[in-house]
Design a protein around this motif. Sequence first.
Motif, PDB file in Angstrom:
ATOM      1  N   UNK A 170       0.830  -1.208   0.000  1.00  0.00           N
ATOM      2  CA  UNK A 170       0.000   0.000   0.000  1.00  0.00           C
ATOM      3  C   UNK A 170       0.868   1.263   0.000  1.00  0.00           C
ATOM      4  N   UNK A 171       1.912   1.245   0.820  1.00  0.00           N
ATOM      5  CA  UNK A 171       2.744   2.448   0.935  1.00  0.00           C
ATOM      6  C   UNK A 171       3.435   2.792  -0.379  1.00  0.00           C
ATOM      7  N   UNK A 172       3.740   1.756  -1.160  1.00  0.00           N
ATOM      8  CA  UNK A 172       4.419   2.007  -2.444  1.00  0.00           C
ATOM      9  C   UNK A 172       3.543   2.815  -3.410  1.00  0.00           C
ATOM     10  N   UNK A 173       2.221   2.943  -3.103  1.00  0.00           N
ATOM     11  CA  UNK A 173       1.324   3.738  -3.956  1.00  0.00           C
ATOM     12  C   UNK A 173       1.310   5.209  -3.521  1.00  0.00           C
ATOM     13  N   UNK A 174       1.876   5.499  -2.353  1.00  0.00           N
ATOM     14  CA  UNK A 174       1.763   6.860  -1.796  1.00  0.00           C
ATOM     15  C   UNK A 174       2.846   7.784  -2.347  1.00  0.00           C
ATOM     16  N   UNK A 175       2.431   9.070  -2.553  1.00  0.00           N
ATOM     17  CA  UNK A 175       3.427  10.072  -2.961  1.00  0.00           C
ATOM     18  C   UNK A 175       3.964  10.801  -1.729  1.00  0.00           C
ATOM     19  N   UNK A 176       3.132  10.852  -0.692  1.00  0.00           N
ATOM     20  CA  UNK A 176       3.551  11.484   0.563  1.00  0.00           C
ATOM     21  C   UNK A 176       3.293  10.489   1.691  1.00  0.00           C
ATOM     22  N   UNK A 177       4.340  10.159   2.441  1.00  0.00           N
ATOM     23  CA  UNK A 177       4.193   9.241   3.579  1.00  0.00           C
ATOM     24  C   UNK A 177       4.507  10.018   4.859  1.00  0.00           C
ATOM     25  N   UNK A 178       3.564   9.968   5.798  1.00  0.00           N
ATOM     26  CA  UNK A 178       3.800  10.599   7.102  1.00  0.00           C
ATOM     27  C   UNK A 178       3.756   9.477   8.127  1.00  0.00           C
ATOM     28  N   UNK A 179       4.842   9.288   8.834  1.00  0.00           N
ATOM     29  CA  UNK A 179       4.897   8.137   9.729  1.00  0.00           C
ATOM     30  C   UNK A 179       5.141   8.569  11.175  1.00  0.00           C
ATOM     31  N   UNK A 180       4.343   7.987  12.080  1.00  0.00           N
ATOM     32  CA  UNK A 180       4.465   8.307  13.517  1.00  0.00           C
ATOM     33  C   UNK A 180       3.997   7.094  14.301  1.00  0.00           C
ATOM     34  N   UNK A 181       4.788   6.035  14.209  1.00  0.00           N
ATOM     35  CA  UNK A 181       4.403   4.803  14.910  1.00  0.00           C
ATOM     36  C   UNK A 181       5.153   4.645  16.231  1.00  0.00           C
ATOM     37  N   UNK A 182       6.310   5.281  16.331  1.00  0.00           N
ATOM     38  CA  UNK A 182       7.139   5.073  17.518  1.00  0.00           C
ATOM     39  C   UNK A 182       7.869   3.733  17.483  1.00  0.00           C
ATOM     40  N   UNK A 183       7.948   3.115  16.286  1.00  0.00           N
ATOM     41  CA  UNK A 183       8.715   1.862  16.150  1.00  0.00           C
ATOM     42  C   UNK A 183       9.913   2.123  15.246  1.00  0.00           C
ATOM     43  N   UNK A 184      11.091   2.293  15.832  1.00  0.00           N
ATOM     44  CA  UNK A 184      12.264   2.633  15.015  1.00  0.00           C
ATOM     45  C   UNK A 184      12.494   1.622  13.894  1.00  0.00           C
ATOM     46  N   UNK A 185      12.729   2.126  12.690  1.00  0.00           N
ATOM     47  CA  UNK A 185      13.095   1.269  11.561  1.00  0.00           C
ATOM     48  C   UNK A 185      11.947   0.560  10.881  1.00  0.00           C
ATOM     49  N   UNK A 186      10.704   0.868  11.248  1.00  0.00           N
ATOM     50  CA  UNK A 186       9.564   0.119  10.700  1.00  0.00           C
ATOM     51  C   UNK A 186       9.328   0.434   9.213  1.00  0.00           C
ATOM     52  N   UNK A 187       9.741   1.614   8.774  1.00  0.00           N
ATOM     53  CA  UNK A 187       9.562   1.972   7.361  1.00  0.00           C
ATOM     54  C   UNK A 187      10.902   1.775   6.656  1.00  0.00           C
ATOM     55  N   UNK A 188      10.913   0.820   5.718  1.00  0.00           N
ATOM     56  CA  UNK A 188      12.167   0.501   5.022  1.00  0.00           C
ATOM     57  C   UNK A 188      12.122   0.996   3.572  1.00  0.00           C
ATOM     58  N   UNK A 189      13.305   1.075   2.961  1.00  0.00           N
ATOM     59  CA  UNK A 189      13.430   1.691   1.631  1.00  0.00           C
ATOM     60  C   UNK A 189      12.543   1.011   0.587  1.00  0.00           C
ATOM     61  N   UNK A 190      12.376  -0.296   0.686  1.00  0.00           N
ATOM     62  CA  UNK A 190      11.593  -1.018  -0.334  1.00  0.00           C
ATOM     63  C   UNK A 190      10.087  -0.719  -0.257  1.00  0.00           C
TER      64      UNK A 190
END
Length: 272
Positions: free
Chosen positions: A184-204
């Motif tokens: 799903x995230x790969x479809x986004x042009x703007x990603x805003x992340x605030x989960x408090x889990x370090x490293x959860x969003x990776x380059x792929x």
Amino acid sequence: MKLLSGSELVDFIKERQAKQVRNLKQAHHIHPTLAIVRCNTQSDVISTYVRLKQAYGDDIGVEVAVYSETPDSLIARIESLNEDDSVHGVIVQLPVTPADLTEGAIEAVMADKDVDGLSSHAQFDPATPTAILWLLAGYNINLEHVAIVGRGRLVGAPLEKMLRNSGVDVMSYDETSADVLPEELRKAKVIITATGQPGVITADMIAQNAVVVDAGTASEGGVIRGDVAHDVRERQDLTITPERGGVGPLTVAALFDNVLLAARRVAESRQN
Ligand SMILES: Nc1nc2c(c(=O)[nH]1)N[C@@H](CN(C=O)c1ccc(C(=O)N[C@@H](CCC(=O)O)C(=O)O)cc1)CN2
């Protein structure tokens, strides 16, 4: 890689706020005051947040008073600050320990002084979502195909509401969406992340040329860590908040905007 620097925008905001403070003092004899209530004395990270707010208050001329409370004295302190006419804003610095006191403490702050905008009766916009909107506007980021990761009280949930209220189409994800998140995230042009889990969003997980706003504030050994993994910061095509000086400085600026608004409301109520 292009950086979305909150630190670069904050000086303009500070200058405006310092002028407003001077006006409140000179024209209305009001000395804007923020009270920070903490109940977590052992935390270095909390001390960092409190220090940042004290330093910002010093810079623009706002009084910042800090109260360190125990679980037994927390609510009584908030109630006494509610009654104190010399205090214009009251915040409960999060996280609170023990965590189950959080809700009651936040709800105990009266609406006129809830400058964090976190209670169910809030009249002010919460600081971090406001900071993110300032940052995106400041860098002329187009708000289409926006994805918010995390639905927390401080960032994800209120930001989703604020964006939807201004007509922006938003996709929102939390821990229940882990299976579909990368696709799903790969479809986004703007990603805003605030989960408090370090490293959860990776380059792929991130589309080519996307915009990434990392508002994660996890504490790891007393150090504040964002949500994006190291490999994200190696991507040269991205527009992204820096590890330091992104959303954080604007969060503090947005909080003080609310303090000044609360103080101005007091000035106006005296004139009527
Ligand atoms: N009552 C609240 N509690 C918390 C909030 C909040 O808005 N209200 N947000 C965060 C913490 N926070 C403010 O309270 C905050 C976090 C980070 C920064 C910041 O400027 N960070 C710097 C880095 C600082 C460092 O590592 O030394 C940066 O991003 O450059 C400001 C405020 C949770 N709690």
